[in-house]
Design a protein around this motif. Structure first.
Motif, PDB file in Angstrom:
ATOM      1  N   CYS A  96       0.844  -1.193   0.000  1.00  0.00           N
ATOM      2  CA  CYS A  96       0.000   0.000   0.000  1.00  0.00           C
ATOM      3  C   CYS A  96       0.880   1.243   0.000  1.00  0.00           C
ATOM      4  N   TRP A  98       0.072   4.158   1.136  1.00  0.00           N
ATOM      5  CA  TRP A  98      -0.230   5.044   2.268  1.00  0.00           C
ATOM      6  C   TRP A  98       0.993   5.087   3.190  1.00  0.00           C
ATOM      7  N   CYS A 101       1.964   2.357   6.012  1.00  0.00           N
ATOM      8  CA  CYS A 101       1.094   1.180   5.933  1.00  0.00           C
ATOM      9  C   CYS A 101       1.882  -0.004   5.385  1.00  0.00           C
ATOM     10  N   CYS A 112      -4.252  -0.388  -0.005  1.00  0.00           N
ATOM     11  CA  CYS A 112      -4.846  -1.590   0.575  1.00  0.00           C
ATOM     12  C   CYS A 112      -6.363  -1.372   0.710  1.00  0.00           C
ATOM     13  N   HIS A 115      -7.241   1.471   3.226  1.00  0.00           N
ATOM     14  CA  HIS A 115      -7.015   2.859   2.802  1.00  0.00           C
ATOM     15  C   HIS A 115      -7.786   3.219   1.538  1.00  0.00           C
TER      16      HIS A 115
END
Ligand SMILES: [Zn+2]
Ligand SMILES: [Zn+2]
Length: 118
Positions: A96, A98, A101, A112, A115
């Motif tokens: 991911c 983010w 993460c 993911c 998110h």
């Protein structure tokens, strides 16, 4: 306009394109979050559906609402996450994007499931 509806044959959650006529019998009962989500009742069978535009799938998303009296508190996040994983055919091998993460992202999406539904 027919006198029958398709509700009984539809899954609990699905993406809807703009031309879909499955909901010709729906009447809107209420909206929330400034109209992002709305609840509709089928005039034929009485089932309730939430409709919302969801930019991750670039379509409207329909979710069957079994307890319409509790819809104002209904949180569709977990069902949307499950739908997203299934409809994307699972996870990719990339992480991911983010920050911090560690989860794997969904195939075709940079985030993911958690998110992507934030
Ligand atoms: Zn119906
Ligand atoms: Zn993530």
């Amino acid at each position: 306009m027919s006198n029958t509806c398709n509700c009984a044959h539809l899954p609990e959650i699905f993406g809807l394109d703009e031309t879909a006529s499955v909901f010709e019998h729906l009447e809107m009962l209420a909206e929330k979050e400034g109209g992002v989500r709305s609840i509709h009742r089928c005039r034929v069978c009485g089932r309730h559906w939430q409709l919302a535009y969801w930019d991750i799938i670039n379509r409207r998303l329909a979710i069957r609402i079994d307890q319409p009296q509790e819809w104002s508190d209904f949180d569709d996040k977990s069902i949307r996450m499950t739908f997203l994983v299934n409809s994307r055919g699972g996870l990719s091998e990339e992480k991911c994007t983010w920050p911090e993460c560690k989860s794997f992202s969904l195939s075709g999406i940079l985030y993911c499931a958690f998110h992507a539904t934030e």
